[in-house]
Scaffold this active site. Structure first.
Site, PDB file in Angstrom:
ATOM      1  N   LYS A 111       0.782  -1.157  -0.056  1.00 57.93           N
ATOM      2  CA  LYS A 111      -0.055  -0.045  -0.146  1.00 57.93           C
ATOM      3  C   LYS A 111       0.871   1.235   0.024  1.00 57.93           C
ATOM      4  O   LYS A 111       0.723   2.088  -0.764  1.00 57.93           O
ATOM      5  CB  LYS A 111      -1.042  -0.012   1.213  1.00 57.93           C
ATOM      6  CG  LYS A 111      -2.059   0.623   0.949  1.00 57.93           C
ATOM      7  CD  LYS A 111      -3.021   0.601   2.433  1.00 57.93           C
ATOM      8  CE  LYS A 111      -3.904  -0.343   2.380  1.00 57.93           C
ATOM      9  NZ  LYS A 111      -4.968  -0.508   3.330  1.00 57.93           N
TER      10      LYS A 111
ATOM     11  N   LYS B  86       3.202  -3.678  11.042  1.00 64.63           N
ATOM     12  CA  LYS B  86       2.129  -3.824  11.804  1.00 64.63           C
ATOM     13  C   LYS B  86       2.248  -4.255  13.053  1.00 64.63           C
ATOM     14  O   LYS B  86       3.293  -4.834  13.335  1.00 64.63           O
ATOM     15  CB  LYS B  86       1.105  -4.834  10.908  1.00 64.63           C
ATOM     16  CG  LYS B  86      -0.417  -4.710  11.120  1.00 64.63           C
ATOM     17  CD  LYS B  86      -0.940  -3.662  10.436  1.00 64.63           C
ATOM     18  CE  LYS B  86      -2.566  -3.147  10.572  1.00 64.63           C
ATOM     19  NZ  LYS B  86      -3.072  -2.501   9.743  1.00 64.63           N
TER      20      LYS B  86
END
Ligand code: NAD
Length: 439
Positions: A94, A106
């Site tokens: 992304k 993450k």
């Protein structure tokens, strides 16, 4: 593909489709198969009743070739290392797709946040930062909100990191409260960015908004923002839904009334971490009886021009993809369509604008927040949205051109576009070919 990618079975299938169109070195492909660093921590928390509870936390930096890691922190009972690694992998693509100077990361903690008091949540969030402090930083890895975490939690995290560093470090976390260095427009960025993409792409089909019917699944944070912007731009929103079900009106719904109803009845759950927690348990869109009640399954199969899944993953699968009648789908949710369903939708000639492009407005404004924190100069909402629009539209056009050039679906085009950037960055650090040719 390597072992680590087997956890992303669906994502890796999509990546494989793109690799053959990209002039990427074998070295770069090999590097992208493995998360760079994966940290697992135990977080001791003193509970309100005096007992001690140990929580399991994670932080993964999948790749940081293009810049520091960037990615949210999720509080959910299903969080585990596999899931965090997969989400960090998505973030890598992304950020590359949007040309943000970030890699993918993450984090998460395995828990049901609704079972904790606000004080316990604060101790847990600060404990998480204590545990991962050496692993993060404005130039190393930057955190953000994700499922069941919000700006209050980001504020605690930034504060704890600053205490450890003995200096104010706002750039370590984005999605903070505005008073702590948060950005204007961060809360609405995902829906707003998705709206910019939808407008820019529908232009190519010469559609008249007043005659373009749209169904939005999931009137939550992101879904509500895009639905409202579409309504204001004159599109005909004929159906919306939430977890309780949906409503339909072929002439177009009175969206401001629906949103007002949802917001007025929103229960404020004090200890709950999610801004939307308690929002959907009662008082749903289904209460507005002048419209026809429909199920979520029916909403997905409506005869509309545009379908916007903005709720959960795996909504359109091999089992129901054949029923979809929309001509264009904009994935605001992460992973609402399975890879098996992709093939069915493709064969029906449906244009699917993929999640890594459509919902990237959130991470893009997170990037703006980080830039503002580092420069010390803060932008107003108009400036944020202008920058957001420019970035989203440029990359959407690139994806569109790539799809035309290779005659591939838009999802594959998005991966090609991101992979090109990742491959270039990885190769710039030196490849086998480079060393072989420079003896
Ligand atoms: P949210 O919790 O605010 O909203 C989710 C909405 O979906 C709620 O209205 C809920 O009632 C509804 N819902 C739940 N189950 C449903 C079902 N079975 N059918 C129909 N509706 C259902 O969450 P959000 O932040 O708006 O996120 C929605 C999606 O967008 C998620 O996939 C998330 O990963 C993705 N996303 C959000 C952001 C962001 O900044 N909020 C950024 C990127 C991606």
């Amino acid at each position: 593909m390597a072992e680590s990618l087997s956890l992303l079975s669906d994502a890796s299938k999509r990546l494989e489709k793109a690799i053959k169109y990209v002039a990427i070195s074998d070295d770069a492909t090999e590097r992208l198969k493995y998360p760079k660093t994966s940290l697992s921590v135990s977080i001791p928390v003193r509970m309100d009743n005096g007992s001690l509870r140990i929580f399991q936390g994670y932080r993964v930096r999948y790749d940081d070739t293009r810049g520091p890691g960037k990615g949210g922190v999720r509080y959910h009972p299903n969080v585990n290392m596999d899931e965090v690694q997969s989400l960090a992998f998505w973030m890598t693509f992304k950020c590359a797709l949007l040309n943000l100077p970030f890699g993918g990361a993450k984090g998460g903690i395995t828990l049901n946040p609704k079972e904790l008091s606000k004080q316990e949540l604060e101790r847990l969030s600060r404990g998480y930062i204590e545990a991962i402090a050496d692993f993060i930083g404005p130039d190393i890895d930057i955190l953000a909100p994700d499922v069941y975490t919000n700006e209050m939690i980001m504020g605690w995290m930034m504060d704890q990191y600053s205490i450890i560093q003995r200096k104010i470090s706002p750039g370590v976390v984005t999605g903070k409260p505005i008073t702590m260095g948060g950005s204007q427009g961060r809360n609405t960025a995902t829906g707003t960015g998705a709206f910019f993409i939808l407008e820019a792409m529908l232009c190519k089909f010469d559609l008249d908004p007043a005659n373009t019917s749209i169904a939005v699944q999931g009137l939550g944070n992101a879904g509500m923002v895009i639905a409202e912007l579409l309504y204001k731009a004159g599109y005909k929103i004929v159906a919306v839904s939430d977890s309780q079900g949906g409503i339909y009106n072929e002439k177009g719904l009175d969206l401001p009334k629906i949103i007002q109803h949802k917001l007025e009845n929103r229960a404020d759950t004090v200890g709950a971490a999610s801004p939307s927690a308690g929002m959907y348990c009662k008082d749903t869109v289904c209460d507005l009886e002048e419209n026809l009640s429909i199920t979520n399954e029916e909403l997905l199969a409506l005869e509309v021009d545009v379908l916007v899944p903005a709720a959960l993953e795996n909504q359109i699968t091999e089992a129901n993809a054949a029923n979809v009648k929309a001509k264009y789908i904009f994935e605001v949710a992460n992973g609402p369509i399975t890879s098996a369903a992709d093939a069915v939708l493709d064969s029906k000639g449906i244009y699917v604008f993929p999640d890594i492009l459509v919902n990237a407005g959130g991470v893009t404004v997170s990037y703006f927040e980080w830039v503002q924190n580092r420069s010390g100069l803060y932008w107003n909402l108009t400036e944020v949205n202008e920058h957001l629009k420019q970035k989203m539209v440029i990359e959407a056009d690139e994806v569109w051109k790539t799809a035309e050039e290779f005659a591939v679906p838009l999802r594959t085009a998005a991966y090609i576009h991101a992979l090109n950037r990742l491959g270039e960055a990885l190769d710039a650090k030196g490849t086998r070919d480079y060393y072989l040719n420079h003896h």
